[in-house]
Design an enzyme around this catalytic site. Structure first.
Site, mmCIF file in Angstrom:
data_model
loop_
_atom_site.group_PDB
_atom_site.id
_atom_site.type_symbol
_atom_site.label_atom_id
_atom_site.label_comp_id
_atom_site.label_asym_id
_atom_site.label_seq_id
_atom_site.Cartn_x
_atom_site.Cartn_y
_atom_site.Cartn_z
ATOM 1 N N GLU A 1 -3.458 1.206 -6.847
ATOM 2 C CA GLU A 1 -2.373 0.312 -7.216
ATOM 3 C C GLU A 1 -2.184 0.390 -8.724
ATOM 4 O O GLU A 1 -3.126 0.650 -9.463
ATOM 5 C CB GLU A 1 -2.671 -1.124 -6.777
ATOM 6 N N CYS B 1 0.871 -1.171 0.000
ATOM 7 C CA CYS B 1 0.000 0.000 0.000
ATOM 8 C C CYS B 1 0.905 1.217 0.000
ATOM 9 O O CYS B 1 1.588 1.489 0.983
ATOM 10 C CB CYS B 1 -0.922 0.014 1.215
#
Length: 271
Positions: free
Chosen positions: A114, A2
């Site tokens: 992402e 993350c």
């Protein structure tokens, strides 16, 4: 992993969602659609109030800096590298193991970003070798629109260069716990592109469902084996993913338009 997420919910909304008993309006953060490492973020934690007559844990909404600085660190220079803790090893890594048993939190988010890479590039990444620049960004968020509660740990660090009464003498920092990305089908998949979270990236933030919040935040739970059971991935099919503008790749860009769903990827992506 993350490395970027969105957190636009107002503190008043988080108070209702998490049952917050204590928060300071002076610590209110502006909505942030491009949260990057070292930024200040909201965290939900259970901790006794300072100077309280009864030292019971109180559910609080606090502001922490994203990038954990271990209490034993000589300086905070490595914080930007401590944004993630792996669920598989958080209980044993020196930087995280004390926080794992004593200082756990939830980091509320709308979802995370992402960047998808082709299969060959991902093989190089897995081997720790250099790869080409990342391609299409995707936003991953709960399919039902609820808050994305990421499991986290937090720590306090004392700056030895400042006097004890200095307002910046103590740093409160945190890390997001990550886990292996789900291989099952997404709850809502884009018209074209990845069909599972593992198609996007091999890792993902560990989302805790509401039934685990109290147990995760409970400071009286300190047994590592007991706590590791809480790190099981959530049920599959709860998430959706969709392509967003490559503008999110620049940390200076910040606004609700970053969450706008595109009809398709801006760049061709291989799966």
């Amino acid at each position: 992993m993350c490395g970027r997420y969105a957190a636009s919910r107002k503190p008043e909304d988080l108070v209702d969602v998490f049952g917050i008993e204590k928060w300071e309006p002076k610590e209110t953060l502006e909505p942030d659609w491009n949260v990057a490492p070292t930024k200040e973020v909201y965290a939900v934690l259970d901790r006794p109030l300072k100077d309280a007559a009864t030292p019971r844990p109180v559910r609080q909404l606090r502001v922490l800096k994203w990038g954990l600085v271990p209490s034993w660190a000589k300086n905070p220079e490595g914080a930007a590298r401590m944004i993630n803790a792996r669920a598989e090893t958080v209980h044993e890594k020196p930087a995280f193991r004390r926080a794992f048993t004593a200082r756990r939190c939830l980091l509320p988010a709308d979802g995370y970003y992402e960047w998808v890479t082709g299969a060959a590039e991902r093989e190089l990444e897995a081997e720790g070798r250099r790869k080409r620049p990342r391609k299409q960004p995707y936003f991953v968020t709960p399919a039902d629109g609820t808050v994305f509660a990421m499991a986290g740990v937090y720590e306090f660090w004392r700056d030895p260069t400042l006097p004890p009464d200095h307002p910046l003498a103590w740093w409160a920092t945190c890390s997001v716990i990550t886990t292996e990305a789900e291989r099952g089908p997404l709850g809502v998949a884009p018209a074209e592109g990845p069909r599972s979270l593992s198609d996007i990236h091999p890792r993902m933030p560990l989302m805790l469902t509401p039934d685990r919040w109290d147990a995760w935040l409970d400071p009286s739970r300190t047994d590592p084996d007991d706590l590791r059971a809480l790190l099981a991935p959530p049920p599959e099919g709860l998430m959706r993913a969709y392509p967003v503008s490559t503008a999110v790749s620049n940390v200076r860009n910040n606004g609700p338009e970053l969450l706008t769903e595109l009809e398709g990827p801006e760049e061709a992506t291989l799966f």
